[in-house]
Design a protein around this motif. Structure first.
Motif, PDB file in Angstrom:
ATOM      1  N   THR A   8      10.525  12.874  -2.602  1.00  0.00           N
ATOM      2  CA  THR A   8      10.850  11.649  -1.856  1.00  0.00           C
ATOM      3  C   THR A   8      10.383  11.692  -0.404  1.00  0.00           C
ATOM      4  O   THR A   8      10.570  10.704   0.322  1.00  0.00           O
ATOM      5  N   LEU A   9       9.806  12.802   0.016  1.00  0.00           N
ATOM      6  CA  LEU A   9       9.307  12.870   1.390  1.00  0.00           C
ATOM      7  C   LEU A   9       8.169  11.877   1.595  1.00  0.00           C
ATOM      8  O   LEU A   9       7.435  11.545   0.665  1.00  0.00           O
ATOM      9  N   GLY A  10       7.994  11.423   2.810  1.00  0.00           N
ATOM     10  CA  GLY A  10       6.932  10.462   3.100  1.00  0.00           C
ATOM     11  C   GLY A  10       7.519   9.120   3.502  1.00  0.00           C
ATOM     12  O   GLY A  10       8.731   8.889   3.418  1.00  0.00           O
ATOM     13  N   ASN A  11       6.669   8.248   3.916  1.00  0.00           N
ATOM     14  CA  ASN A  11       7.095   6.956   4.439  1.00  0.00           C
ATOM     15  C   ASN A  11       7.251   5.946   3.308  1.00  0.00           C
ATOM     16  O   ASN A  11       6.362   5.130   3.049  1.00  0.00           O
ATOM     17  N   GLY A  12       8.401   5.995   2.651  1.00  0.00           N
ATOM     18  CA  GLY A  12       8.634   5.067   1.558  1.00  0.00           C
ATOM     19  C   GLY A  12       8.881   3.646   2.004  1.00  0.00           C
ATOM     20  O   GLY A  12       8.609   2.700   1.270  1.00  0.00           O
ATOM     21  N   GLU A  13       9.415   3.481   3.209  1.00  0.00           N
ATOM     22  CA  GLU A  13       9.735   2.138   3.682  1.00  0.00           C
ATOM     23  C   GLU A  13       8.486   1.289   3.875  1.00  0.00           C
ATOM     24  O   GLU A  13       8.502   0.079   3.703  1.00  0.00           O
ATOM     25  N   ALA A  14       7.377   1.938   4.229  1.00  0.00           N
ATOM     26  CA  ALA A  14       6.136   1.196   4.491  1.00  0.00           C
ATOM     27  C   ALA A  14       5.305   1.001   3.225  1.00  0.00           C
ATOM     28  O   ALA A  14       4.300   0.310   3.253  1.00  0.00           O
ATOM     29  N   ASN A  15       5.725   1.596   2.127  1.00  0.00           N
ATOM     30  CA  ASN A  15       4.968   1.532   0.879  1.00  0.00           C
ATOM     31  C   ASN A  15       5.915   1.135  -0.257  1.00  0.00           C
ATOM     32  O   ASN A  15       6.710   1.945  -0.721  1.00  0.00           O
ATOM     33  N   PRO A  16       5.840  -0.115  -0.703  1.00  0.00           N
ATOM     34  CA  PRO A  16       6.770  -0.591  -1.744  1.00  0.00           C
ATOM     35  C   PRO A  16       6.725   0.252  -3.018  1.00  0.00           C
ATOM     36  O   PRO A  16       7.770   0.499  -3.634  1.00  0.00           O
ATOM     37  N   VAL A  43       9.769  12.651 -16.695  1.00  0.00           N
ATOM     38  CA  VAL A  43       9.598  11.335 -16.072  1.00  0.00           C
ATOM     39  C   VAL A  43       9.344  11.488 -14.578  1.00  0.00           C
ATOM     40  O   VAL A  43       8.492  10.802 -13.990  1.00  0.00           O
ATOM     41  N   SER A  44      10.074  12.404 -13.938  1.00  0.00           N
ATOM     42  CA  SER A  44       9.904  12.624 -12.496  1.00  0.00           C
ATOM     43  C   SER A  44       8.482  13.054 -12.167  1.00  0.00           C
ATOM     44  O   SER A  44       7.846  12.523 -11.247  1.00  0.00           O
ATOM     45  N   TRP A  45       7.974  14.015 -12.918  1.00  0.00           N
ATOM     46  CA  TRP A  45       6.623  14.529 -12.633  1.00  0.00           C
ATOM     47  C   TRP A  45       5.535  13.535 -13.018  1.00  0.00           C
ATOM     48  O   TRP A  45       4.513  13.438 -12.339  1.00  0.00           O
ATOM     49  N   LEU A  46       5.743  12.785 -14.089  1.00  0.00           N
ATOM     50  CA  LEU A  46       4.763  11.755 -14.452  1.00  0.00           C
ATOM     51  C   LEU A  46       4.741  10.647 -13.404  1.00  0.00           C
ATOM     52  O   LEU A  46       3.684  10.077 -13.107  1.00  0.00           O
ATOM     53  N   THR A  47       5.892  10.349 -12.841  1.00  0.00           N
ATOM     54  CA  THR A  47       5.955   9.365 -11.754  1.00  0.00           C
ATOM     55  C   THR A  47       5.227   9.900 -10.523  1.00  0.00           C
ATOM     56  O   THR A  47       4.484   9.166  -9.856  1.00  0.00           O
ATOM     57  N   LYS A  48       5.434  11.185 -10.222  1.00  0.00           N
ATOM     58  CA  LYS A  48       4.726  11.799  -9.095  1.00  0.00           C
ATOM     59  C   LYS A  48       3.227  11.788  -9.319  1.00  0.00           C
ATOM     60  O   LYS A  48       2.433  11.645  -8.378  1.00  0.00           O
ATOM     61  N   GLY A  49       2.823  11.913 -10.573  1.00  0.00           N
ATOM     62  CA  GLY A  49       1.395  11.847 -10.902  1.00  0.00           C
ATOM     63  C   GLY A  49       0.865  10.437 -10.997  1.00  0.00           C
ATOM     64  O   GLY A  49      -0.296  10.227 -11.341  1.00  0.00           O
ATOM     65  N   GLU A  50       1.740   9.470 -10.726  1.00  0.00           N
ATOM     66  CA  GLU A  50       1.379   8.044 -10.684  1.00  0.00           C
ATOM     67  C   GLU A  50       0.819   7.541 -12.011  1.00  0.00           C
ATOM     68  O   GLU A  50      -0.132   6.760 -12.053  1.00  0.00           O
ATOM     69  N   ILE A  51       1.435   8.009 -13.103  1.00  0.00           N
ATOM     70  CA  ILE A  51       1.147   7.403 -14.401  1.00  0.00           C
ATOM     71  C   ILE A  51       1.554   5.931 -14.357  1.00  0.00           C
ATOM     72  O   ILE A  51       0.946   5.062 -14.960  1.00  0.00           O
ATOM     73  N   TRP A  52       2.638   5.687 -13.663  1.00  0.00           N
ATOM     74  CA  TRP A  52       3.109   4.321 -13.404  1.00  0.00           C
ATOM     75  C   TRP A  52       3.491   4.226 -11.926  1.00  0.00           C
ATOM     76  O   TRP A  52       3.531   5.234 -11.217  1.00  0.00           O
ATOM     77  N   LEU A  53       3.735   3.016 -11.461  1.00  0.00           N
ATOM     78  CA  LEU A  53       4.087   2.764 -10.059  1.00  0.00           C
ATOM     79  C   LEU A  53       3.029   3.325  -9.113  1.00  0.00           C
ATOM     80  O   LEU A  53       3.333   3.934  -8.071  1.00  0.00           O
ATOM     81  N   LYS A  54       1.769   3.117  -9.458  1.00  0.00           N
ATOM     82  CA  LYS A  54       0.677   3.581  -8.601  1.00  0.00           C
ATOM     83  C   LYS A  54       0.644   2.784  -7.314  1.00  0.00           C
ATOM     84  O   LYS A  54       1.077   1.630  -7.255  1.00  0.00           O
ATOM     85  N   ASP A  55       0.115   3.422  -6.280  1.00  0.00           N
ATOM     86  CA  ASP A  55      -0.109   2.701  -5.034  1.00  0.00           C
ATOM     87  C   ASP A  55      -1.137   1.604  -5.273  1.00  0.00           C
ATOM     88  O   ASP A  55      -2.155   1.832  -5.926  1.00  0.00           O
ATOM     89  N   LYS A  56      -0.855   0.444  -4.755  1.00  0.00           N
ATOM     90  CA  LYS A  56      -1.777  -0.682  -4.919  1.00  0.00           C
ATOM     91  C   LYS A  56      -2.931  -0.544  -3.944  1.00  0.00           C
ATOM     92  O   LYS A  56      -2.734  -0.261  -2.761  1.00  0.00           O
ATOM     93  N   THR A  57      -4.122  -0.735  -4.451  1.00  0.00           N
ATOM     94  CA  THR A  57      -5.313  -0.649  -3.600  1.00  0.00           C
ATOM     95  C   THR A  57      -5.823  -2.046  -3.288  1.00  0.00           C
ATOM     96  O   THR A  57      -5.794  -2.955  -4.133  1.00  0.00           O
ATOM     97  N   GLU A  58      -6.256  -2.207  -2.070  1.00  0.00           N
ATOM     98  CA  GLU A  58      -6.802  -3.494  -1.674  1.00  0.00           C
ATOM     99  C   GLU A  58      -8.242  -3.627  -2.150  1.00  0.00           C
ATOM    100  O   GLU A  58      -9.021  -2.678  -2.135  1.00  0.00           O
ATOM    101  N   ASP A  59      -8.591  -4.826  -2.591  1.00  0.00           N
ATOM    102  CA  ASP A  59      -9.969  -5.092  -3.059  1.00  0.00           C
ATOM    103  C   ASP A  59     -10.921  -5.149  -1.863  1.00  0.00           C
ATOM    104  O   ASP A  59     -10.560  -5.585  -0.801  1.00  0.00           O
TER     105      ASP A  59
END
Length: 219
Positions: free
Chosen positions: A149-157, A203-219
């Motif tokens: 959970t470390l990191g700036n979660g507030e700035a990244n939905p 589930v925790s590690w798959l989430t950390k690996g961004e199987i789902w809930l990936k960071d959205k990239t701008e086009d």
């Protein structure tokens, strides 16, 4: 060439996948051995994942593989390396020192005095095994709740959503462990508690690996 982050995500997904499949492959291997009848097992369902160690190589192979990955996991700083390395060490100790008898496996396999890789006394192995298992899951829960959970979660939905998943999984692992000592009994309790705890871990590690809930990239 893969970026460092993408490579780390693949490693995280591997660890998560191994955790998710371990209970069910142990169960399948145990049942197939029972159905074959060569060992003489009297029950088709194992009381715990750990007891399958004696009748199928799945636990040894998968848990050892996951533990080695944890030990060699780089992470972001010394905290990642320390917590995951210790998790891996305790995971290997789970394999090296078998659990106490259940399902009558010791009797059917004529195990009387020693067991495990080092052929250590069956009166000592369960203590090392159980302590290692508890520390293994507590470290995984600590990692999920405090380090993932470390990191700036507030700035990244998306990161904020992942943090919720990490914390739920960490709490789930701890609650599963508590069921081991609570006076609540149901068939094959240890197996189901272990399966639930490993599912939260996966589930925790798959989430950390961004199987789902990936960071959205701008086009």
């Amino acid at each position: 060439m893969l970026s460092k982050e993408l490579w780390m995500n693949r490693i995280r997904n591997l660890v998560g996948l191994l955790g998710m499949i371990l209970p069910w492959f142990c169960l399948l291997g145990y049942y197939l051995t029972y159905a074959n009848g060569t060992v003489g097992l009297t029950e088709p369902f194992p009381d715990s994942m750990s007891i399958t160690y004696f009748v199928t190589p799945v636990l040894s192979m998968v848990l050892t593989a996951a533990s080695i990955v944890l030990i060699t996991y780089v992470g972001y700083d010394w905290r990642d390396r320390l917590v995951n390395s210790l998790s891996g060490v305790f995971g290997i100790l789970i394999v090296l020192f078998p659990c106490a008898d259940s399902n009558g496996v010791y009797e059917t396999m004529n195990i009387t005095a020693t067991a495990g890789y080092f052929q250590t006394p069956v009166t000592i192995n369960p203590h090392i095994h159980n302590i290692s298992a508890v520390l293994f899951f507590l470290l995984l829960a600590f990692n999920s709740f405090f380090l993932f959970t470390l990191g700036n979660g507030e700035a990244n939905p998306q990161k904020k959503k992942r943090n919720i998943v990490y914390k739920v999984c960490a709490i789930g692992m701890v609650v599963a462990l508590l069921f081991m000592v609570l006076p609540v009994n149901f068939p094959h309790k240890t197996f189901w508690v272990e399966a639930v705890a490993l599912s939260f871990f996966g589930v925790s590690w798959l989430t950390k690996g961004e199987i789902w809930l990936k960071d959205k990239t701008e086009d």
